[in-house]
Design an enzyme around this catalytic site. Sequence first.
Site, PDB file in Angstrom:
ATOM      1  N   LEU A 289       0.857  -1.181   0.000  1.00  0.00           N
ATOM      2  CA  LEU A 289       0.000   0.000   0.000  1.00  0.00           C
ATOM      3  C   LEU A 289       0.891   1.227   0.000  1.00  0.00           C
ATOM      4  CD1 LEU A 289      -2.679  -0.985   2.703  1.00  0.00           C
ATOM      5  CD2 LEU A 289      -2.939  -1.067   0.215  1.00  0.00           C
ATOM      6  N   ASP A 290       0.464   2.284  -0.686  1.00  0.00           N
ATOM      7  CA  ASP A 290       1.228   3.534  -0.692  1.00  0.00           C
ATOM      8  C   ASP A 290       1.439   4.038   0.730  1.00  0.00           C
ATOM      9  OD1 ASP A 290       1.213   3.500  -3.437  1.00  0.00           O
ATOM     10  OD2 ASP A 290      -0.383   4.983  -3.655  1.00  0.00           O
ATOM     11  N   LEU A 291       2.483   4.821   0.916  1.00  0.00           N
ATOM     12  CA  LEU A 291       2.798   5.412   2.212  1.00  0.00           C
ATOM     13  C   LEU A 291       1.568   6.050   2.865  1.00  0.00           C
ATOM     14  CD1 LEU A 291       4.831   6.618   4.358  1.00  0.00           C
ATOM     15  CD2 LEU A 291       5.022   8.578   2.793  1.00  0.00           C
ATOM     16  N   ASP A 292       0.821   6.830   2.090  1.00  0.00           N
ATOM     17  CA  ASP A 292      -0.290   7.605   2.639  1.00  0.00           C
ATOM     18  C   ASP A 292      -1.603   6.836   2.686  1.00  0.00           C
ATOM     19  OD1 ASP A 292       1.351   9.819   3.015  1.00  0.00           O
ATOM     20  OD2 ASP A 292       1.017  10.531   0.978  1.00  0.00           O
ATOM     21  N   THR A 293      -1.615   5.600   2.190  1.00  0.00           N
ATOM     22  CA  THR A 293      -2.824   4.774   2.190  1.00  0.00           C
ATOM     23  C   THR A 293      -2.829   3.865   3.408  1.00  0.00           C
ATOM     24  OG1 THR A 293      -2.843   4.768  -0.238  1.00  0.00           O
ATOM     25  CG2 THR A 293      -4.169   3.100   0.862  1.00  0.00           C
TER      26      THR A 293
END
Length: 218
Positions: A65-69
């Site tokens: 998952l993306d850093l901000d997700t």
Amino acid sequence: RGLDVEPRRAFRSSPSDFETLHVDARVAVLSKPAGLLSVPGKEETDSVLERLRARHPGAMLVHRLDLDTSGVLLAALDLGTYRALQAQWHQVEKRYVAWLDGEVEGERGTITLPLRVDLEQRPRQLVDFVHGRDAVTDFQVLERRDGRTRVAFFPRTGRTHQLRVHAAHRDGLHAPIVGDRLYGACGPGERLMLHAEALTFTHPETAERLTFRAAAPF
């Protein structure tokens, strides 16, 4: 050169730890907080993978998952399980929820926009109908409020930033995810409003179809 810019900010991962939703001898299912890397980066080694390996040395993340997700993340605890889960990945069902900055037309549909990396602005992705890789996302509108739309995303493919681009692009939903620093606008202290809410897969040992959920924090 010749431009006044803000100084480069050093990245520091989130102090928040992941939550363990399930663990057995073969798999671990986690809930990742926003702000924590899935895997080590170039400047920061702290990540879900590093923290997980402190408890299970042979662990491998089946996806990222993306850093901000935030949201549900699947890990294998040995190589054989990792290969088995990778082999069935096209059958794994994923549900994300997001708040979009804009009012989406219609109630449901499918976005088909091929993607490739922007070579001059990594890690941004571009829609490219010639060189892009197929990227397909189903969506359903859940709620509309104050000029924003809450949607559920069901990605059929797993391209980098797929949901973020499909939301923001004019040929997609034309409404970027709230808090998106790359494809939309992000106010001070505002997180990316994207959360992996549910994941369904077949357990490689028991052949049982399992679903794990983590409620969205927004």
